[in-house]
Design an enzyme around this catalytic site. Structure first.
Site, PDB file in Angstrom:
ATOM      1  N   SER A 131       0.600  -1.384  -0.118  1.00 49.08           N
ATOM      2  CA  SER A 131      -0.129   0.060  -0.097  1.00 49.08           C
ATOM      3  C   SER A 131       0.797   1.321  -0.099  1.00 49.08           C
ATOM      4  O   SER A 131       1.934   1.241   0.643  1.00 49.08           O
ATOM      5  CB  SER A 131      -0.896  -0.130   1.253  1.00 49.08           C
ATOM      6  OG  SER A 131      -1.380   1.436   1.442  1.00 49.08           O
ATOM      7  N   TYR A 156      -2.412  -0.102   9.989  1.00 47.55           N
ATOM      8  CA  TYR A 156      -2.580  -0.811   8.745  1.00 47.55           C
ATOM      9  C   TYR A 156      -1.267  -0.630   8.027  1.00 47.55           C
ATOM     10  O   TYR A 156      -0.675  -1.420   7.283  1.00 47.55           O
ATOM     11  CB  TYR A 156      -3.701  -0.039   7.867  1.00 47.55           C
ATOM     12  CG  TYR A 156      -3.814  -0.550   6.447  1.00 47.55           C
ATOM     13  CD1 TYR A 156      -4.400  -1.865   6.366  1.00 47.55           C
ATOM     14  CD2 TYR A 156      -3.552   0.373   5.502  1.00 47.55           C
ATOM     15  CE1 TYR A 156      -4.451  -2.116   4.970  1.00 47.55           C
ATOM     16  CE2 TYR A 156      -3.617  -0.234   4.196  1.00 47.55           C
ATOM     17  CZ  TYR A 156      -4.128  -1.452   3.916  1.00 47.55           C
ATOM     18  OH  TYR A 156      -3.983  -1.722   2.486  1.00 47.55           O
TER      19      TYR A 156
END
Length: 319
Positions: A131, A156
């Protein structure tokens, strides 16, 4: 499954990106085994609808199981696989602030489970969904993979860095080719309902207020799903080195205000904005340098932001 076809495992294959990827793989003569636990983060019915068009394809096998359930993985995954595309994860920056432990379990332990599976089954190609959030607050725009100073600001993001590092270990020790793909704000048909473009579009259509965080200056490198999928597809075939990290972005940024304006234009409706302070965990900008992916993956984004919004609108109106 046919022995004449390359067999690929796609974890999280019923999700937004995964469902588009498996369609491309099936159309390109691959055999695909999808692993998905239909996590209730959003409706499992949505995910099943994502893959409804291909669920009965002769070269698709769908297995509803969890990547944390190693006993099930070894029991049910009995094919002769050549590639794992690992998309399954607990998604979302903001939800990870509320429950960081489950993000650690699924995104880190789950990734290691799949790497262990690859090791034991002698699967030599492992493509990992990372990501853009790993860059965190980084002022060296546009972001390059060679910038090793990462400043993640959410649980995350930290789990995605951990996944990349695990891949480096398994590549070094066990000869697994590990390709980490840093996705940049993917959008398009089937986008998760909690993500901004999908959420805002529905509120716009329903005449409901849109929560507008900050002053509208935050910017995102929006990447159309077909472009991201092409990058994944090319990474499946990459063989030049045993460990690489690639940005899959669009090399352009769109501000929150510009995004709202584009939705207003395409949907021909005026947004009602509910102005709120900036949220914890949000970064001010994401911006990908994609020159490495262009050179080594032949990755060339083809869909601009407005065209992507039009495609999304056309899909949303069929739902």
């Amino acid at each position: 499954m046919s022995k004449n076809k390359i067999e690929i495992i796609v974890t999280g294959g019923a999700g937004f990106i995964g469902s588009h990827l498996i369609e491309k793989l099936l159309a390109s003569n691959y055999s695909v085994t999808v692993i998905d636990n239909l996590d209730p983060f959003y409706s499992p019915d949505v995910k099943l609808k994502n893959i409804a068009a291909v669920i009965n394809h002769p070269y698709l096998r769908f297995i509803e199981t969890d990547i944390l359930n190693t006993e099930e993985l070894y029991k049910k995954l009995t094919g002769e696989y050549e590639v794992i595309v690992h998309l399954a994860a607990k998604a979302g920056v903001r939800p990870s602030l509320e429950n960081p432990i489950i993000y650690q379990d699924v995104n880190v332990k789950g990734t290691q489970n799949m790497l262990e599976f690859a090791r034991h089954k002698n699967i030599k190609q492992f493509v990992f969904a990372s990501s853009s959030s790993v860059y965190g607050i980084n002022k060296n725009f546009p972001w390059k993979e060679s910038d090793f100073v990462l400043n993640p600001i959410s649980p995350y993001a930290s789990t995605k860095i951990s996944g990349e590092l695990l891949g480096s270990v398994y590549s070094h020790l066990f000869g697994i080719r590990f390709i980490a793909l840093r996705f940049f704000t993917v959008f398009g048909p089937r986008q998760r309902p909690d993500l901004a473009i999908h959420l805002f579009s529905k509120k716009l259509l329903n005449g409901e207020p849109i929560n507008f965080f900050g002053n509208g200056s935050t910017r995102r490198d929006y990447t159309y799903v077909d472009d991201t999928v092409q990058g994944i597809f090319n990474a499946i075939q990459y063989t030049w080195s045993n460990y690489e990290v690639f940005n899959l972005g669009n090399h352009q940024t769109v501000s929150l205000s510009e995004m709202i304006a584009a939705l207003e234009e395409v949907f021909d409706k005026k947004a009602i904005l509910n102005h709120l302070p900036e949220q914890m965990g949000d970064v001010p900008i994401t911006f990908a340098d994609i020159s490495k992916a262009e050179q080594l993956l032949n990755y060339i984004p083809k869909t601009n932001f407005k065209k992507g919004i039009i495609n999304f609108k056309n899909w949303l109106q069929t739902q």
